[in-house]
Design an enzyme around this catalytic site. Sequence first.
Site, PDB file in Angstrom:
ATOM      1  N   HIS A   1       0.812  -1.219   0.000  1.00 49.96           N
ATOM      2  CA  HIS A   1       0.000   0.000   0.000  1.00 49.96           C
ATOM      3  C   HIS A   1       0.846   1.270   0.000  1.00 49.96           C
ATOM      4  CE1 HIS A   1      -3.203  -2.831   1.668  1.00 49.96           C
ATOM      5  NE2 HIS A   1      -3.627  -2.441   0.485  1.00 49.96           N
TER       6      HIS A   1
ATOM      7  N   GLY B   1     -15.579  -0.841 -11.829  1.00 52.72           N
ATOM      8  CA  GLY B   1     -14.515   0.126 -12.094  1.00 52.72           C
ATOM      9  C   GLY B   1     -14.384   0.491 -13.554  1.00 52.72           C
TER      10      GLY B   1
ATOM     11  N   GLU C   1     -15.473   0.433  -5.742  1.00 51.40           N
ATOM     12  CA  GLU C   1     -15.446  -0.991  -5.392  1.00 51.40           C
ATOM     13  C   GLU C   1     -16.719  -1.627  -5.935  1.00 51.40           C
ATOM     14  OE1 GLU C   1     -14.711  -4.480  -4.554  1.00 51.40           O
ATOM     15  OE2 GLU C   1     -13.165  -3.184  -3.679  1.00 51.40           O
TER      16      GLU C   1
ATOM     17  N   ASP D   1      -5.898  -0.982  -7.671  1.00 45.04           N
ATOM     18  CA  ASP D   1      -5.602  -1.969  -6.633  1.00 45.04           C
ATOM     19  C   ASP D   1      -6.435  -3.214  -6.930  1.00 45.04           C
ATOM     20  OD1 ASP D   1      -4.955  -3.355  -4.377  1.00 45.04           O
ATOM     21  OD2 ASP D   1      -5.933  -1.989  -2.963  1.00 45.04           O
TER      22      ASP D   1
ATOM     23  N   ASP E   1      -5.244 -10.374  -9.543  1.00 42.06           N
ATOM     24  CA  ASP E   1      -4.553 -10.776 -10.764  1.00 42.06           C
ATOM     25  C   ASP E   1      -5.551 -10.882 -11.920  1.00 42.06           C
ATOM     26  OD1 ASP E   1      -1.955 -10.926  -9.721  1.00 42.06           O
ATOM     27  OD2 ASP E   1      -2.327 -12.912  -8.876  1.00 42.06           O
TER      28      ASP E   1
END
Length: 284
Positions: A64, A141, A108, A158, A161
């Site tokens: 972070h 997003g 989110e 953020d 994978d």
Amino acid sequence: MENPEYFDEVLHGDYGQRLKVERVLYRDKTEHQDLIIFENARFGRVMALDGIVQTTEGDEHIYHEMMAHVPILAHGQASRVLIVGGGDGGMAREVLKHKSVEELTMVEIDGGVVDFCREYLPNHNAGAFDDPRFNLVITDGCKFVKETDKRFDVIIIDSTDPIGPGAVLFTEEFYADCKSCLTENGILVTQNGVPAVQGFEVTNSWERMGPHYKDVAFYLATVPTYQGGPMAFGWATDDVTARLLPVAEIEKRFQEADFETRYYTPAVHVAAFALPRYVSDLLV
């Protein structure tokens, strides 16, 4: 509640890591997913999804701090920041350490993730979700960056994978849409896996960002529970000078920002862009 003695990660078929489970705090194992949060003596609370470690209290600060402070301090005047993902709150915590940041938008896709992490990983957000500068948007997003009329000085992806739902955050279309959301000298940073074992992530992002940004690069940081060596962060901007600033200038900005870090330093910031040969060879 079931309490296996060890958690064996299954991210890679030919090698892995094992974490001792001291105590299981939460387990949701269904036909669709296997989510577990457990305590480990070395890393504290660990969250894993489908057999893959997502974050731990013991080393999350490395990830972070490097994703937040490198672009914000390189920019120098970042007042509006966008995080795509980041439901655990660790990225928001680090971004909001910067007094220059007037508005942080976090997108989110699942509001339940934020609520869940607030309960089981409270040290990650450390109050960031209650900061008046913080704005949570529950939506996809990709949809947000394509449709928003807002502009941001720094965008932080953020993400997980590029497997399953997270794959869309690694496409050329998404990177182009992020470009349209950036201010003139805005900076985009992305999570790009561990190059020694996930080199395709670096190569793909290099090729897909390249047509849309004047300066595309990668920088590294070692996060112990993201196994396989240093992990890579993608960097894309039209400001060709931002990643070339000397240590003295970054040090000046860091001192003015006036907050404590556990991993990040101005010297680490500059050195992180020096790539070993096996990583630079992926930029083809």
